[in-house]
Design a protein around this motif. Structure first.
Motif, PDB file in Angstrom:
ATOM      1  N   SER A  91      16.486 -28.047 -20.057  1.00 14.85           N
ATOM      2  CA  SER A  91      17.245 -29.033 -19.280  1.00 14.85           C
ATOM      3  C   SER A  91      18.262 -28.277 -18.422  1.00 14.85           C
ATOM      4  CB  SER A  91      17.979 -29.993 -20.224  1.00 14.85           C
ATOM      5  OG  SER A  91      19.016 -29.299 -20.911  1.00 14.85           O
ATOM      6  N   TRP A  92      18.880 -28.998 -17.477  1.00 14.84           N
ATOM      7  CA  TRP A  92      19.871 -28.361 -16.614  1.00 14.84           C
ATOM      8  C   TRP A  92      21.019 -27.802 -17.440  1.00 14.84           C
ATOM      9  CZ3 TRP A  92      25.002 -28.665 -15.164  1.00 14.84           C
ATOM     10  CH2 TRP A  92      25.350 -28.079 -13.927  1.00 14.84           C
ATOM     11  N   TRP A 126      16.032 -25.075 -11.573  1.00 17.20           N
ATOM     12  CA  TRP A 126      17.378 -25.645 -11.561  1.00 17.20           C
ATOM     13  C   TRP A 126      18.270 -24.695 -10.774  1.00 17.20           C
ATOM     14  CZ3 TRP A 126      17.388 -30.399 -12.499  1.00 17.20           C
ATOM     15  CH2 TRP A 126      16.803 -30.993 -13.607  1.00 17.20           C
ATOM     16  N   THR A 130      25.389 -30.069  -8.885  1.00 15.84           N
ATOM     17  CA  THR A 130      25.375 -31.337  -9.605  1.00 15.84           C
ATOM     18  C   THR A 130      26.358 -32.331  -8.988  1.00 15.84           C
ATOM     19  OG1 THR A 130      25.628 -32.374 -11.799  1.00 15.84           O
ATOM     20  CG2 THR A 130      27.085 -30.538 -11.297  1.00 15.84           C
ATOM     21  N   LYS A 132      27.262 -34.906 -11.244  1.00 16.83           N
ATOM     22  CA  LYS A 132      27.557 -35.603 -12.502  1.00 16.83           C
ATOM     23  C   LYS A 132      28.977 -36.148 -12.534  1.00 16.83           C
ATOM     24  CE  LYS A 132      24.807 -33.550 -16.142  1.00 16.83           C
ATOM     25  NZ  LYS A 132      24.876 -32.630 -17.275  1.00 16.83           N
ATOM     26  N   ASP A 167      21.212 -36.371 -11.148  1.00 19.07           N
ATOM     27  CA  ASP A 167      22.506 -35.727 -10.923  1.00 19.07           C
ATOM     28  C   ASP A 167      22.447 -34.207 -10.851  1.00 19.07           C
ATOM     29  OD1 ASP A 167      23.796 -38.184 -10.879  1.00 19.07           O
ATOM     30  OD2 ASP A 167      24.151 -38.180 -13.040  1.00 19.07           O
ATOM     31  N   CYS A 168      21.270 -33.611 -10.934  1.00 20.92           N
ATOM     32  CA  CYS A 168      21.185 -32.152 -10.941  1.00 20.92           C
ATOM     33  C   CYS A 168      20.268 -31.665  -9.821  1.00 20.92           C
ATOM     34  CB  CYS A 168      20.665 -31.673 -12.294  1.00 20.92           C
ATOM     35  SG  CYS A 168      21.856 -32.001 -13.621  1.00 20.92           S
ATOM     36  N   ASP A 182      17.143 -33.750  -5.796  1.00 20.27           N
ATOM     37  CA  ASP A 182      17.962 -34.151  -6.944  1.00 20.27           C
ATOM     38  C   ASP A 182      17.012 -34.672  -8.018  1.00 20.27           C
ATOM     39  OD1 ASP A 182      17.351 -36.416  -5.373  1.00 20.27           O
ATOM     40  OD2 ASP A 182      19.110 -37.510  -6.076  1.00 20.27           O
ATOM     41  N   CYS A 185      18.711 -34.719 -15.070  1.00 25.23           N
ATOM     42  CA  CYS A 185      19.182 -33.463 -15.674  1.00 25.23           C
ATOM     43  C   CYS A 185      18.504 -33.121 -16.994  1.00 25.23           C
ATOM     44  CB  CYS A 185      20.693 -33.524 -15.885  1.00 25.23           C
ATOM     45  SG  CYS A 185      21.614 -33.736 -14.347  1.00 25.23           S
TER      46      CYS A 185
END
Length: 198
Positions: A91-92, A126, A130, A132, A167-168, A182, A185
């Motif tokens: 994951s991010w 990645w 972000t 977030k 968001d990532c 995008d 995440c």
């Protein structure tokens, strides 16, 4: 003419020769004095030159040692940074943690050349981008805001596809220059860490 009196022309010749000899001695002394003055004021201090060269040599040795160390660990060097390209997916957040453990962070893309460098790997990665914190406000992992002049969003991106939280940032459309997307995440992706040259 009295033979006991010296010849005036012979005396004059001696005086001229003596004067010329004195002028040559004065000229030589002046030349030596000027050379010493110039040498002492303009010439570099040999010890300082040697110190500088030694410091430069030692600095180059340290850089070479660092370069060798990182390349043996799988890092790639490009324009004053080392890049680690992952061989598995995370994951991010987990990708970023992996970079932080390597005393690095997810890549921050600062130029077209750096984006081209990353595109050459032809994977979905990645990157350290972000929104977030606040939707629509894209920031790099170092806290700097994304500049609109140095962003490479693909046409229509970022878009939070179907109103989902994407968001990532990732690289995705690597066949074109504007290749960012995008994404959610939590998805598992490859990632790139970046470490600035020390």
């Amino acid at each position: 003419m009295d033979k006991n009196l010296p010849d005036a022309s012979a005396t004059n010749r001696k005086l001229v020769v003596w004067s010329l000899g004195l002028l040559c001695i004065l000229q030589a002394a002046l030349n030596i004095s000027l050379r010493l003055a110039l040498y002492s004021s303009d010439a570099p201090d040999c010890d300082a030159v040697i110190r500088n060269l030694t410091e430069e040599r030692d600095q180059l040795k340290r850089k070479l040692k660092t370069f060798d160390h990182y390349t043996q660990e799988g890092w790639v060097y490009f324009r004053s940074s080392f890049y680690f390209i992952s061989s598995d997916t995370k994951s991010w957040a987990d990708s970023r943690d992996n970079c932080l453990q390597k005393v690095a962070d997810l890549v921050i893309i600062n130029s077209k050349e750096e984006n081209e460098f990353i595109r050459q790997f032809r994977r979905l990665f990645w990157i350290g981008l972000t929104d977030k914190e606040k939707e629509g406000i894209w920031k790099w992992v170092d806290g700097t805001l994304l500049s609109t002049t140095s962003s490479f969003w693909h046409r229509g991106e970022p878009n939070s596809y179907f109103s989902t939280d994407e968001d990532c940032g990732e690289t995705k459309f690597n066949e074109v220059e504007d290749n960012w997307n995008d994404e959610k995440c939590h998805w598992q992706k490859f990632w790139i860490c970046e470490k600035m040259e020390a």
